[in-house]
Structure formats: structure tokens, C-alpha cells
Motif scaffolding. Structure first.
Motif, PDB file in Angstrom:
ATOM      1  N   SER A 128       0.882  -1.302  -0.032  1.00  9.00           N
ATOM      2  CA  SER A 128       0.149   0.056   0.032  1.00  9.00           C
ATOM      3  C   SER A 128       0.753   1.219  -0.046  1.00  9.00           C
ATOM      4  O   SER A 128       0.556   2.259  -0.683  1.00  9.00           O
ATOM      5  N   CYS A 129       1.759   1.124   0.781  1.00  7.80           N
ATOM      6  CA  CYS A 129       2.808   2.423   0.864  1.00  7.80           C
ATOM      7  C   CYS A 129       3.606   2.619  -0.549  1.00  7.80           C
ATOM      8  O   CYS A 129       3.819   3.741  -1.043  1.00  7.80           O
ATOM      9  N   ALA A 130       4.011   1.613  -1.022  1.00  5.36           N
ATOM     10  CA  ALA A 130       4.895   1.525  -2.352  1.00  5.36           C
ATOM     11  C   ALA A 130       3.932   2.408  -3.472  1.00  5.36           C
ATOM     12  O   ALA A 130       4.334   2.987  -4.188  1.00  5.36           O
ATOM     13  N   GLN A 131       2.554   1.968  -3.488  1.00  5.75           N
ATOM     14  CA  GLN A 131       1.666   2.635  -4.614  1.00  5.75           C
ATOM     15  C   GLN A 131       1.514   3.909  -4.176  1.00  5.75           C
ATOM     16  O   GLN A 131       1.183   4.813  -5.014  1.00  5.75           O
ATOM     17  N   LEU A 132       1.091   4.488  -2.871  1.00  4.81           N
ATOM     18  CA  LEU A 132       1.032   5.757  -2.431  1.00  4.81           C
ATOM     19  C   LEU A 132       2.231   6.764  -2.804  1.00  4.81           C
ATOM     20  O   LEU A 132       1.890   7.751  -3.043  1.00  4.81           O
ATOM     21  N   TRP A 133       3.312   6.032  -2.541  1.00  4.08           N
ATOM     22  CA  TRP A 133       4.576   6.686  -2.826  1.00  4.08           C
ATOM     23  C   TRP A 133       4.470   7.453  -4.463  1.00  4.08           C
ATOM     24  O   TRP A 133       4.922   8.394  -4.758  1.00  4.08           O
ATOM     25  N   LYS A 134       3.910   6.508  -5.377  1.00  5.31           N
ATOM     26  CA  LYS A 134       3.645   7.076  -6.878  1.00  5.31           C
ATOM     27  C   LYS A 134       2.969   8.162  -7.025  1.00  5.31           C
ATOM     28  O   LYS A 134       3.086   8.692  -7.843  1.00  5.31           O
ATOM     29  N   PHE A 135       2.104   8.620  -5.988  1.00  5.38           N
ATOM     30  CA  PHE A 135       1.123   9.893  -6.305  1.00  5.38           C
ATOM     31  C   PHE A 135       1.847  10.909  -5.437  1.00  5.38           C
ATOM     32  O   PHE A 135       1.097  12.142  -5.409  1.00  5.38           O
ATOM     33  N   LEU A 136       3.129  11.038  -5.027  1.00  2.40           N
ATOM     34  CA  LEU A 136       3.604  12.043  -4.574  1.00  2.40           C
ATOM     35  C   LEU A 136       4.113  13.269  -5.312  1.00  2.40           C
ATOM     36  O   LEU A 136       3.884  14.364  -5.225  1.00  2.40           O
ATOM     37  N   PHE A 137       4.689  12.656  -6.538  1.00  3.88           N
ATOM     38  CA  PHE A 137       5.346  13.745  -7.268  1.00  3.88           C
ATOM     39  C   PHE A 137       4.573  13.928  -8.809  1.00  3.88           C
ATOM     40  O   PHE A 137       5.259  13.819  -9.841  1.00  3.88           O
ATOM     41  N   VAL A 138       3.188  13.829  -8.655  1.00  2.00           N
ATOM     42  CA  VAL A 138       2.543  13.947  -9.744  1.00  2.00           C
ATOM     43  C   VAL A 138       1.468  15.258  -9.674  1.00  2.00           C
ATOM     44  O   VAL A 138       1.004  15.458  -8.528  1.00  2.00           O
ATOM     45  N   PRO A 139       1.106  15.924 -10.644  1.00  2.00           N
ATOM     46  CA  PRO A 139      -0.080  16.797 -10.474  1.00  2.00           C
ATOM     47  C   PRO A 139      -1.599  16.360  -9.901  1.00  2.00           C
ATOM     48  O   PRO A 139      -1.811  15.173 -10.320  1.00  2.00           O
ATOM     49  N   ASP A 140      -1.967  17.038  -9.218  1.00  2.00           N
ATOM     50  CA  ASP A 140      -3.342  16.728  -8.542  1.00  2.00           C
ATOM     51  C   ASP A 140      -3.045  15.309  -7.643  1.00  2.00           C
ATOM     52  O   ASP A 140      -3.949  14.442  -7.751  1.00  2.00           O
ATOM     53  N   GLY A 141      -2.003  15.337  -7.115  1.00  2.00           N
ATOM     54  CA  GLY A 141      -1.515  13.994  -6.554  1.00  2.00           C
ATOM     55  C   GLY A 141      -2.004  14.111  -4.917  1.00  2.00           C
ATOM     56  O   GLY A 141      -2.858  14.768  -4.421  1.00  2.00           O
ATOM     57  N   LEU A 142      -0.904  13.472  -4.080  1.00  2.00           N
ATOM     58  CA  LEU A 142      -1.379  13.099  -2.626  1.00  2.00           C
ATOM     59  C   LEU A 142      -1.196  14.408  -1.922  1.00  2.00           C
ATOM     60  O   LEU A 142      -2.334  14.636  -1.104  1.00  2.00           O
ATOM     61  N   MET A 143      -0.387  15.497  -2.360  1.00  2.00           N
ATOM     62  CA  MET A 143      -0.396  16.567  -1.410  1.00  2.00           C
ATOM     63  C   MET A 143      -1.643  17.753  -1.828  1.00  2.00           C
ATOM     64  O   MET A 143      -2.104  18.193  -0.694  1.00  2.00           O
ATOM     65  N   ASP A 144      -1.833  17.513  -3.105  1.00  2.00           N
ATOM     66  CA  ASP A 144      -3.010  18.305  -3.610  1.00  2.00           C
ATOM     67  C   ASP A 144      -4.456  17.978  -2.764  1.00  2.00           C
ATOM     68  O   ASP A 144      -5.145  19.066  -2.205  1.00  2.00           O
ATOM     69  N   LEU A 203      11.400  15.565 -11.327  1.00  2.00           N
ATOM     70  CA  LEU A 203      10.489  14.401 -11.368  1.00  2.00           C
ATOM     71  C   LEU A 203       8.936  14.759 -11.551  1.00  2.00           C
ATOM     72  O   LEU A 203       8.081  14.356 -12.371  1.00  2.00           O
ATOM     73  N   TYR A 204       8.821  15.841 -10.734  1.00  2.00           N
ATOM     74  CA  TYR A 204       7.391  16.519 -10.890  1.00  2.00           C
ATOM     75  C   TYR A 204       6.964  17.205 -12.048  1.00  2.00           C
ATOM     76  O   TYR A 204       6.020  17.018 -12.915  1.00  2.00           O
ATOM     77  N   LYS A 205       8.155  17.805 -12.554  1.00  2.00           N
ATOM     78  CA  LYS A 205       7.960  18.570 -13.914  1.00  2.00           C
ATOM     79  C   LYS A 205       7.746  17.567 -14.948  1.00  2.00           C
ATOM     80  O   LYS A 205       6.999  17.780 -15.979  1.00  2.00           O
ATOM     81  N   ALA A 206       8.453  16.366 -14.981  1.00  2.00           N
ATOM     82  CA  ALA A 206       8.377  15.491 -16.110  1.00  2.00           C
ATOM     83  C   ALA A 206       6.933  14.728 -15.989  1.00  2.00           C
ATOM     84  O   ALA A 206       6.087  14.621 -17.039  1.00  2.00           O
ATOM     85  N   ASN A 207       6.471  14.603 -14.984  1.00  2.00           N
ATOM     86  CA  ASN A 207       4.937  14.072 -14.646  1.00  2.00           C
ATOM     87  C   ASN A 207       3.999  14.895 -15.188  1.00  2.00           C
ATOM     88  O   ASN A 207       2.851  14.658 -15.736  1.00  2.00           O
ATOM     89  N   GLU A 208       4.262  16.351 -14.943  1.00  2.00           N
ATOM     90  CA  GLU A 208       3.358  17.238 -15.429  1.00  2.00           C
ATOM     91  C   GLU A 208       3.244  17.329 -16.911  1.00  2.00           C
ATOM     92  O   GLU A 208       2.184  17.652 -17.472  1.00  2.00           O
ATOM     93  N   VAL A 209       4.293  17.125 -17.429  1.00  2.00           N
ATOM     94  CA  VAL A 209       4.500  17.380 -19.003  1.00  2.00           C
ATOM     95  C   VAL A 209       3.859  16.049 -19.481  1.00  2.00           C
ATOM     96  O   VAL A 209       3.057  16.039 -20.546  1.00  2.00           O
TER      97      VAL A 209
END
Length: 275
Positions: A128-144, A203-209
């Protein structure tokens, strides 16, 4: 206490150090004593110290640096804010991965906090934690999602004078501190600061593009004769009636296997159970 064993760091750009990482962590819990409370007034009646060996296991987790050197002096109740931010991440985790309260936990320390630590409660990790980590550096992700929860909690949004959150946003059933020492306003300030640092990473910029380049799939053309829901329902009813007409001609009752044989004009009908 949660200590990283094999960190896998994600270096950010122009953020002055490590921002977040994931890997194996060691979870160690110690029980130092207990206290008795009155069932009526909740006043402490007595306190007893005990000595037990610590409970320890290795699992998977990730951690986020909260930039204590920059925020500790300017944010009121900073340590309580880090504790509340950890609870908020656990609250929004089911929006991204299938998990329950017993699957994930966090570091509930609220003295000299420098980071948020989220880990699997199962020894060796549950995924579960490994999957949740994937949504940290993405737009509209965990912190949003965390910021949206802290800003727009429908239960305690308009409460004045109380900053400890509520069961709808910050209260966590597995909290070792019984949901004390929480600061919703401080958590919101820290979360926005963390998100601004995340947006500066490569990493965030690449995921945003990549998210912007993904095109929505083309819409399927509607089949002929299905111009409106009413027409579609009428077409299905006509098709069903057409299928039942041969059954009526053969004197067969469809879908009533447990009923006694029907009589129609003195002729018994053969019963066949529908698939």
C-alpha cells in the motif's frame, strides 16, 4: 520511532537537499507505562510505570522532509502541524490506493519533528505504501488532496477557536497519542510549503508534462436507433418481447422453475428454468 534502513532518495532541484525518499524502515514501539482515568470525569486517577521489551519490525515506508529549519521559527505549533499532516495523508490515502486504517500508519512523534513518515503496518510491507508513494510527485496527487481536505473539511471548516481537526479530516483511529497535539492550520501551511518544493523537482515537472500530453480517448459514436434514453429503453423492450414470442408459441414458461405448472385452455405448459 521510525528509522530508515535503505533510503532511496529523490533529489529535488534548487531545494537544498533531499525532499522525499522511500525504502525499508524499522518500526520500534516501546510501552513505558499506563494511567487510569475516571470513567465519568476522565480525570487521571493514577499512573504506573512498566518495563517491557520494545516491539520491532521492518517494513516499507516513505518520508517527506518538512523543511524544519525554515518553518520551525515562523509556523506556530510546528510540531503539532507535522503530526496533523501525517494524519491528513493517512486520511486521503484511500483516494489513491485500496487500503484501510489498519494497513498504514505514521510516526506520531510531536517533539523536534523534521519529517513525515508513512509506513506499512505489516512486517515486510503490504504494498500500500509503495503504491501511495507513486502519487507524491504527480499533479493533482497526494499533497493536493491533503490541502483540499485541510481547507474544505465540511465538518470543522467553520469552527473557531479549535484547531485540532475532527474525525472527518485529522482524527486517526490508530493514533498512539489519542489524536492530541494536532494543529490543522499549521499542517495546512506545511503542506503548501511541501507542495511548492515538490513542484520544483525534475520528477514533478516530467510527470506534469506527461499528464498534459495524454489525450483523452475519442468518444464512441452512438449506435443507430439509440438517440435518447427513452428510445434505447423502448428498443430493449421490443427486443425482449421478440425473444419471448417463440416461447409463448411453444407453451413454455420462462424463469419460473419453482412454480406449479400453469394451465392455459386446459393444456399444461412445460416449465424450463431460465439461464
Amino acid at each position: 520511532n521510525v528509522d530508515p534502513l535503505e533510503p532511496y532518495m529523490k533529489e529535488g532541484e534548487d531545494i537544498g537537499g533531499c525532499l522525499a525518499g522511500n525504502g525499508a524502515v524499522t518500526v520500534r514501539r516501546s510501552v513505558h507505562g499506563y494511567k487510569k482515568l475516571s470513567l465519568i470525569t476522565r480525570v487521571e486517577l493514577s499512573r504506573t510505570e512498566i518495563s517491557l521489551p520494545p516491539m520491532e519490525f521492518d517494513t516499507f515506508g516513505f518520508w517527506i522532509d518538512t523543511d524544519a529549519s525554515a518553518l520551525n521559527a515562523s509556523v506556530r505549533s510546528y510540531d503539532d502541524g507535522v503530526h496533523a499532516l501525517s494524519h491528513a495523508i493517512l486520511a486521503v490515502a484511500p483516494l489513491f490506493v485500496p487500503c484501510a486504517d489498519s494497513d498504514l500508519n505514521c510516526d506520531h512523534s510531536y517533539y523536534d519533528c523534521t519529517r513525515v513518515v508513512i509506513f506499512d503496518m505489516r512486517a515486510g510491507g503490504s504494498g500500500s505504501c509503495a503504491q501511495l508513494w507513486k502519487f507524491l510527485f504527480v499533479p493533482d496527487g497526494l499533497m493536493d488532496a491533503v490541502i483540499d481536505l485541510l481547507e474544505d473539511c465540511s465538518t470543522c471548516k467553520y469552527d473557531r477557536g479549535y484547531d485540532g481537526g475532527c474525525p472527518a479530516c485529522l482524527h486517526f483511529s490508530q493514533c498512539l497519542k489519542f489524536n492530541q497535539n494536532l494543529s490543522k492550520s499549521a499542517a495546512l501551511t506545511i503542506a503548501k510549503h511541501v507542495l511548492s518544493r515538490l513542484k520544483k523537482t525534475e520528477l514533478y515537472k516530467a510527470n506534469e508534462v506527461a499528464a498534459k500530453s495524454v489525450q483523452s480517448p475519442p468518444r464512441k459514436k452512438k449506435a443507430a436507433g439509440f438517440g435518447s434514453p427513452r428510445r434505447a429503453a423502448r428498443t430493449r423492450a421490443l427486443r425482449r418481447a421478440t425473444d419471448l414470442q417463440p416461447a409463448r408459441e411453444r407453451q413454455i414458461v420462462v424463469g419460473r422453475a419453482s412454480w406449479p405448472a400453469d394451465q392455459s385452455n386446459g393444456v399444461g405448459r412445460t416449465q424450463v428454468q431460465a439461464d
